[in-house]
Write a protein that holds these residues in place. Structure first.
Motif, PDB file in Angstrom:
ATOM      1  N   MET A   1       7.561 -24.853  22.955  1.00  0.00           N
ATOM      2  CA  MET A   1       8.095 -26.043  22.167  1.00  0.00           C
ATOM      3  C   MET A   1       9.206 -25.174  21.029  1.00  0.00           C
ATOM      4  SD  MET A   1       6.687 -29.276  19.998  1.00  0.00           S
ATOM      5  CE  MET A   1       6.901 -28.720  18.162  1.00  0.00           C
ATOM      6  N   ASN A   2      10.379 -25.459  20.935  1.00  0.00           N
ATOM      7  CA  ASN A   2      11.256 -25.096  19.865  1.00  0.00           C
ATOM      8  C   ASN A   2      11.017 -25.843  18.680  1.00  0.00           C
ATOM      9  OD1 ASN A   2      12.501 -23.483  21.799  1.00  0.00           O
ATOM     10  ND2 ASN A   2      14.049 -24.928  22.441  1.00  0.00           N
ATOM     11  N   ILE A   3      10.987 -25.201  17.527  1.00  0.00           N
ATOM     12  CA  ILE A   3      10.836 -25.557  15.993  1.00  0.00           C
ATOM     13  C   ILE A   3      12.009 -25.761  15.454  1.00  0.00           C
ATOM     14  CG2 ILE A   3       9.722 -25.258  13.990  1.00  0.00           C
ATOM     15  CD1 ILE A   3       7.435 -23.719  15.355  1.00  0.00           C
ATOM     16  N   LYS A   4      12.591 -27.044  15.030  1.00  0.00           N
ATOM     17  CA  LYS A   4      13.620 -27.112  13.979  1.00  0.00           C
ATOM     18  C   LYS A   4      13.681 -26.063  12.805  1.00  0.00           C
ATOM     19  CE  LYS A   4      17.007 -30.382  12.263  1.00  0.00           C
ATOM     20  NZ  LYS A   4      17.058 -31.691  11.402  1.00  0.00           N
ATOM     21  N   LYS A   5      14.497 -25.313  12.884  1.00  0.00           N
ATOM     22  CA  LYS A   5      14.815 -24.390  11.623  1.00  0.00           C
ATOM     23  C   LYS A   5      14.848 -25.376  10.536  1.00  0.00           C
ATOM     24  CE  LYS A   5      16.818 -20.911  14.280  1.00  0.00           C
ATOM     25  NZ  LYS A   5      18.003 -19.970  14.470  1.00  0.00           N
ATOM     26  N   LEU A  84      12.477 -20.194   9.665  1.00  0.00           N
ATOM     27  CA  LEU A  84      12.192 -20.202  11.135  1.00  0.00           C
ATOM     28  C   LEU A  84      11.086 -20.919  11.619  1.00  0.00           C
ATOM     29  CD1 LEU A  84      12.985 -16.341  11.698  1.00  0.00           C
ATOM     30  CD2 LEU A  84      14.562 -18.149  11.873  1.00  0.00           C
ATOM     31  N   GLU A  85      10.206 -21.444  10.780  1.00  0.00           N
ATOM     32  CA  GLU A  85       8.921 -22.170  11.089  1.00  0.00           C
ATOM     33  C   GLU A  85       8.998 -23.574  10.513  1.00  0.00           C
ATOM     34  OE1 GLU A  85       5.675 -20.007   8.912  1.00  0.00           O
ATOM     35  OE2 GLU A  85       5.927 -18.166  10.339  1.00  0.00           O
TER      36      GLU A  85
END
Length: 237
Positions: A1-5, A84-85
């Motif tokens: 899952m891509n985390i929104k920066k 980034l998290e």
């Protein structure tokens, strides 16, 4: 899952002990209220500023990293890991706008490399405010930081900046360590041509603010004490 920066917010602070909300917009307050991660020039100063903006904020919950002349450049990318998290991160300088004559610029550079959105917030910039009040060429100007300490080297640099100002119609800005301000002003009016204009912008936004533009010849007759007061000097031929 891509985390929104998360975003990197450049949070301006006051140029002295002026109450923050007298010179900073509401958007700065909103940013400070929700951000928990900070990259700052000096932690003690940053905590004091954050408290002045939001006295109810839990200081113990803040995650603060320092970036100054003692920082290892290799540590900067790690400071941006919270972005980034998915966390927003705020950058705070000791005075004025981060990234302008300030080590925060290195953080911003790395943020762009990592694809992190950079959000500059409005606040007082001594460089821009001094230019605004100087009456000099605001279309073409340069900030030169500190001039040499050695008297001979400083004199040569002053003459070089005066020549550049004349040839390029470019206003030349610089600063000095506050306890040497009076000596700098004396060097300027003794070195520059008599008709070269000098603007002295001191204690900007503070109750003791002093801003005056006059020729080098006129400055020889003006009495002002700049000792230990944050000051910007601008010259224009």
């Amino acid at each position: 899952m891509n985390i929104k920066k998360g975003n990197l917010y450049l949070i301006p602070c006051t140029l002295g002990d002026t109450p923050p909300l007298e010179v900073l917009p509401l958007l700065v307050k909103k940013a400070v209220e929700h951000i928990e991660y900070y990259i700052v020039e000096h932690e003690k100063n940053a905590r004091r500023f954050i408290k002045s903006i939001d006295s109810k904020k839990n200081q113990g919950g803040l995650k603060i990293e320092e970036i100054n002349k003692f920082t290892n450049p290799e540590d900067i990318p790690t400071m941006l890991q919270p972005c980034l998290e998915g966390h927003d991160v705020g950058v705070i300088s000791d005075a004025g706008c981060p990234g302008i004559a300030d080590p925060g610029a290195d953080v911003v550079s790395h943020a762009h490399l990592k694809g992190i959105k950079v959000v500059p917030l409005v606040g007082p910039s001594s460089i821009l405010m001094a230019m605004m009040a100087s009456g000099f060429n605001g279309q073409n100007f340069a900030f030169n930081g500190y001039l040499p300490i050695d008297k001979g080297e400083r004199k040569n640099e002053i003459k070089k900046l005066e020549k550049r100002s004349q040839q390029e119609n470019q206003s030349q800005l610089f600063i000095e360590t506050p306890y040497r301000n009076n000596q700098m002003l004396e060097s300027l009016h003794n070195t520059l041509q008599g008709n070269t204009r000098i603007c002295v912008a001191c204690d900007i936004t503070l109750p003791t603010e002093y801003i005056r533009t006059a020729t080098a010849t006129e400055w020889k007759r003006i009495k002002v004490d700049l000792h230990k007061r944050p000051t910007l000097f601008i010259i224009q031929q």
